[in-house]
Motif scaffolding. Structure first.
Motif, PDB file in Angstrom:
ATOM      1  N   ASN A 193      40.302  32.652  37.319  1.00 16.14           N
ATOM      2  CA  ASN A 193      39.846  32.303  35.980  1.00 16.14           C
ATOM      3  C   ASN A 193      38.330  32.416  35.844  1.00 16.14           C
ATOM      4  N   PHE A 194      37.599  32.137  36.912  1.00 18.92           N
ATOM      5  CA  PHE A 194      36.158  32.361  36.862  1.00 18.92           C
ATOM      6  C   PHE A 194      35.851  33.826  36.570  1.00 18.92           C
ATOM      7  N   LEU A 195      36.578  34.734  37.222  1.00 10.70           N
ATOM      8  CA  LEU A 195      36.365  36.167  36.982  1.00 10.70           C
ATOM      9  C   LEU A 195      36.808  36.562  35.575  1.00 10.70           C
ATOM     10  N   ARG A 196      37.909  35.986  35.108  1.00 12.31           N
ATOM     11  CA  ARG A 196      38.393  36.301  33.758  1.00 12.31           C
ATOM     12  C   ARG A 196      37.447  35.772  32.678  1.00 12.31           C
ATOM     13  N   ASP A 197      36.794  34.658  32.963  1.00 18.72           N
ATOM     14  CA  ASP A 197      35.999  33.968  31.945  1.00 18.72           C
ATOM     15  C   ASP A 197      34.497  34.220  32.090  1.00 18.72           C
ATOM     16  N   ASP A 218      30.154  45.252  41.016  1.00 21.10           N
ATOM     17  CA  ASP A 218      31.514  45.608  41.431  1.00 21.10           C
ATOM     18  C   ASP A 218      31.778  45.168  42.862  1.00 21.10           C
ATOM     19  N   ALA A 219      30.748  45.226  43.710  1.00 28.06           N
ATOM     20  CA  ALA A 219      30.909  44.776  45.098  1.00 28.06           C
ATOM     21  C   ALA A 219      31.161  43.265  45.151  1.00 28.06           C
ATOM     22  N   ASP A 220      30.470  42.505  44.302  1.00 32.81           N
ATOM     23  CA  ASP A 220      30.715  41.061  44.226  1.00 32.81           C
ATOM     24  C   ASP A 220      32.143  40.781  43.760  1.00 32.81           C
ATOM     25  N   ALA A 255      52.954  34.642  41.132  1.00 31.87           N
ATOM     26  CA  ALA A 255      53.112  36.052  40.792  1.00 31.87           C
ATOM     27  C   ALA A 255      52.236  36.436  39.604  1.00 31.87           C
ATOM     28  N   LEU A 256      52.110  35.538  38.639  1.00 34.04           N
ATOM     29  CA  LEU A 256      51.259  35.810  37.493  1.00 34.04           C
ATOM     30  C   LEU A 256      49.812  36.008  37.927  1.00 34.04           C
ATOM     31  N   PHE A 257      49.340  35.126  38.810  1.00 34.59           N
ATOM     32  CA  PHE A 257      47.941  35.236  39.221  1.00 34.59           C
ATOM     33  C   PHE A 257      47.717  36.391  40.189  1.00 34.59           C
ATOM     34  N   GLU A 258      48.730  36.776  40.925  1.00 34.68           N
ATOM     35  CA  GLU A 258      48.619  37.993  41.729  1.00 34.68           C
ATOM     36  C   GLU A 258      48.468  39.207  40.813  1.00 34.68           C
ATOM     37  N   SER A 259      49.234  39.225  39.722  1.00 35.58           N
ATOM     38  CA  SER A 259      49.119  40.314  38.761  1.00 35.58           C
ATOM     39  C   SER A 259      47.745  40.312  38.093  1.00 35.58           C
ATOM     40  N   LEU A 260      47.263  39.132  37.734  1.00 35.82           N
ATOM     41  CA  LEU A 260      45.921  39.034  37.156  1.00 35.82           C
ATOM     42  C   LEU A 260      44.863  39.536  38.125  1.00 35.82           C
ATOM     43  N   THR A 261      44.999  39.178  39.399  1.00 33.48           N
ATOM     44  CA  THR A 261      44.023  39.586  40.398  1.00 33.48           C
ATOM     45  C   THR A 261      43.983  41.104  40.528  1.00 33.48           C
ATOM     46  N   ARG A 262      45.154  41.739  40.516  1.00 30.35           N
ATOM     47  CA  ARG A 262      45.191  43.202  40.589  1.00 30.35           C
ATOM     48  C   ARG A 262      44.517  43.824  39.375  1.00 30.35           C
ATOM     49  N   ARG A 263      44.711  43.244  38.222  1.00 27.93           N
ATOM     50  CA  ARG A 263      44.086  43.775  37.014  1.00 27.93           C
ATOM     51  C   ARG A 263      42.567  43.574  37.034  1.00 27.93           C
ATOM     52  N   VAL A 264      42.149  42.410  37.517  1.00 34.64           N
ATOM     53  CA  VAL A 264      40.708  42.162  37.641  1.00 34.64           C
ATOM     54  C   VAL A 264      40.082  43.149  38.616  1.00 34.64           C
ATOM     55  N   ALA A 265      40.782  43.431  39.723  1.00 33.92           N
ATOM     56  CA  ALA A 265      40.256  44.348  40.741  1.00 33.92           C
ATOM     57  C   ALA A 265      40.009  45.744  40.181  1.00 33.92           C
ATOM     58  N   LYS A 266      40.759  46.116  39.139  1.00 34.67           N
ATOM     59  CA  LYS A 266      40.621  47.453  38.546  1.00 34.67           C
ATOM     60  C   LYS A 266      39.661  47.473  37.361  1.00 34.67           C
ATOM     61  N   THR A 267      39.116  46.326  37.016  1.00 35.75           N
ATOM     62  CA  THR A 267      38.237  46.225  35.856  1.00 35.75           C
ATOM     63  C   THR A 267      36.777  46.199  36.298  1.00 35.75           C
ATOM     64  N   PRO A 268      35.939  47.109  35.813  1.00 32.80           N
ATOM     65  CA  PRO A 268      34.520  47.079  36.191  1.00 32.80           C
ATOM     66  C   PRO A 268      33.908  45.717  35.896  1.00 32.80           C
ATOM     67  N   ARG A 275      35.201  41.238  28.027  1.00 32.14           N
ATOM     68  CA  ARG A 275      36.531  40.865  27.552  1.00 32.14           C
ATOM     69  C   ARG A 275      37.303  40.150  28.653  1.00 32.14           C
ATOM     70  N   ARG A 276      38.288  39.375  28.237  1.00 35.27           N
ATOM     71  CA  ARG A 276      39.105  38.584  29.155  1.00 35.27           C
ATOM     72  C   ARG A 276      40.342  39.372  29.553  1.00 35.27           C
ATOM     73  N   VAL A 277      40.559  39.524  30.840  1.00 32.72           N
ATOM     74  CA  VAL A 277      41.733  40.221  31.341  1.00 32.72           C
ATOM     75  C   VAL A 277      42.955  39.319  31.193  1.00 32.72           C
ATOM     76  N   ARG A 278      44.064  39.880  30.767  1.00 32.02           N
ATOM     77  CA  ARG A 278      45.286  39.104  30.623  1.00 32.02           C
ATOM     78  C   ARG A 278      46.493  39.937  31.036  1.00 32.02           C
ATOM     79  N   VAL A 279      47.596  39.244  31.291  1.00 31.70           N
ATOM     80  CA  VAL A 279      48.859  39.892  31.612  1.00 31.70           C
ATOM     81  C   VAL A 279      49.725  39.874  30.357  1.00 31.70           C
ATOM     82  N   PRO A 280      50.262  41.018  29.926  1.00 30.33           N
ATOM     83  CA  PRO A 280      51.100  41.037  28.714  1.00 30.33           C
ATOM     84  C   PRO A 280      52.315  40.134  28.863  1.00 30.33           C
ATOM     85  N   ASP A 281      52.756  39.575  27.741  1.00 32.87           N
ATOM     86  CA  ASP A 281      53.878  38.636  27.757  1.00 32.87           C
ATOM     87  C   ASP A 281      55.154  39.227  28.372  1.00 32.87           C
ATOM     88  N   PRO A 282      55.513  40.486  28.104  1.00 35.31           N
ATOM     89  CA  PRO A 282      56.729  41.022  28.735  1.00 35.31           C
ATOM     90  C   PRO A 282      56.642  41.049  30.263  1.00 35.31           C
TER      91      PRO A 282
END
Length: 301
Positions: A193-197, A218-220, A255-268, A275-282
């Motif tokens: 959440n720190f990375l998302r926020d 990006d290294a951080d 599992a939700l936070f693992e998915s968030l972490t993968r998305r954060v890892a791909k976001t510069p 913007r805040r990274v999120r996992v789609p509801d589906p």
């Protein structure tokens, strides 16, 4: 004039307590679809208790994260409001009653599940650290980060664990593993959440929870993703030791936070400040369904 009630005292208290549970459920419904979904996967004996914990900590967080300020309270008034909330929380745990519906619900959970000031006070200490003059940027070094995360997130995991284990027998070693897992899962959630926020924390709240070096590169980001992934791996190992009626919910949240972490890892890193990274509801629904399936194939404990 309020009409008199013909309820017996016990029935009146039961009605008030049900209203308190409803208030806590509404807090989680309003503030978090993700955790709301996870609590629906809990066994009936755990579900309301975890919602009561969430509601208490959510309201405390809102005191320090903007609602009180938007209502016109300066830092001094926010400190006073938080102190009043802390005092009423601890008083209600001692006596088992509060005129505050959310704190009444939490107090009942705390008394039944053995949650005391050893867990609530570190949480409130972290919340108090968030009250500051928004014109001054506050950066956390490694020690301050660790202390803040323990109070703001790890103890919440430990509160939930006390709910799950209140009617259970575990060896001392198993409890150590479970407590470590609960803390690691809480820390992982907070760090994601720190990375998302980053945008909101940096621009509005003037806080840098992830280091003193200024804006993250990006290294951080990669270093924090590795830390979070290790915390999630640690937490996963403890899940089979949980009661079966708690595992699907914990797996779903993990599992939700693992998915968030993968998305954060791909976001510069620069984009994380925009913007805040999120996992789609589906995807959330699919992860929850998988967690239920995996748990249904395990043996009960």
């Amino acid at each position: 004039m309020t009409p008199p009630s013909n309820d017996a005292p016990e029935e009146s208290l039961g009605r008030f307590s049900r209203a308190a549970d409803t208030a806590s459920t509404e807090v989680i419904r309003t503030y978090s679809t993700s955790f709301g979904l996870a609590t629906r996967l809990l066994g009936q004996r755990h579900r309301q208790h975890v919602r009561n914990i969430y509601a208490m900590v959510r309201i405390a967080d809102e005191i320090v994260d903007g609602v009180a300020a938007q209502a016109g309270l300066d830092a001094s008034a926010q400190t006073e409001a938080l102190a009043s909330y802390v005092a009423e929380t601890h008083r209600s745990i001692r006596v088992g009653y509060s005129t505050d519906l959310v704190l009444h619900a939490f107090a009942r959970t705390a008394r039944e599940c053995g949650i005391g000031e050893d867990l609530t006070q570190p949480f409130f200490d972290s919340m108090g650290a968030d009250i500051a003059d928004a014109t001054d940027f506050t950066a956390y070094d490694a020690e301050a980060h660790e202390r803040y995360v323990y109070g703001s997130a790890e103890v919440v995991g430990l509160m939930c664990l006390r709910v799950f284990l209140r009617d259970e027998t575990r060896t001392e070693k198993e409890r150590e593993i479970l407590e470590h897992g609960a803390r690691q899962l809480g820390a992982a959630f907070q760090n994601v959440n720190f990375l998302r926020d980053l945008a909101d924390d940096t621009d509005r709240l003037q806080r840098g929870y992830l280091g003193e070096s200024g804006r993250l590169s990006d290294a951080d980001r990669d270093a924090w993703v590795r830390t979070i992934s290790a915390q999630l791996d640690d937490a996963r190992r403890s899940i089979p030791l949980l009661p079966k009626d708690a595992r699907a919910a914990v797996r779903s949240a993990q599992a939700l936070f693992e998915s968030l972490t993968r998305r954060v890892a791909k976001t510069p890193a620069a984009t994380l400040y925009e913007r805040r990274v999120r996992v789609p509801d589906p995807i959330k629904a699919l992860l929850a369904a998988r967690s239920v399936l995996v748990t249904s194939l395990e043996r009960a404990r």
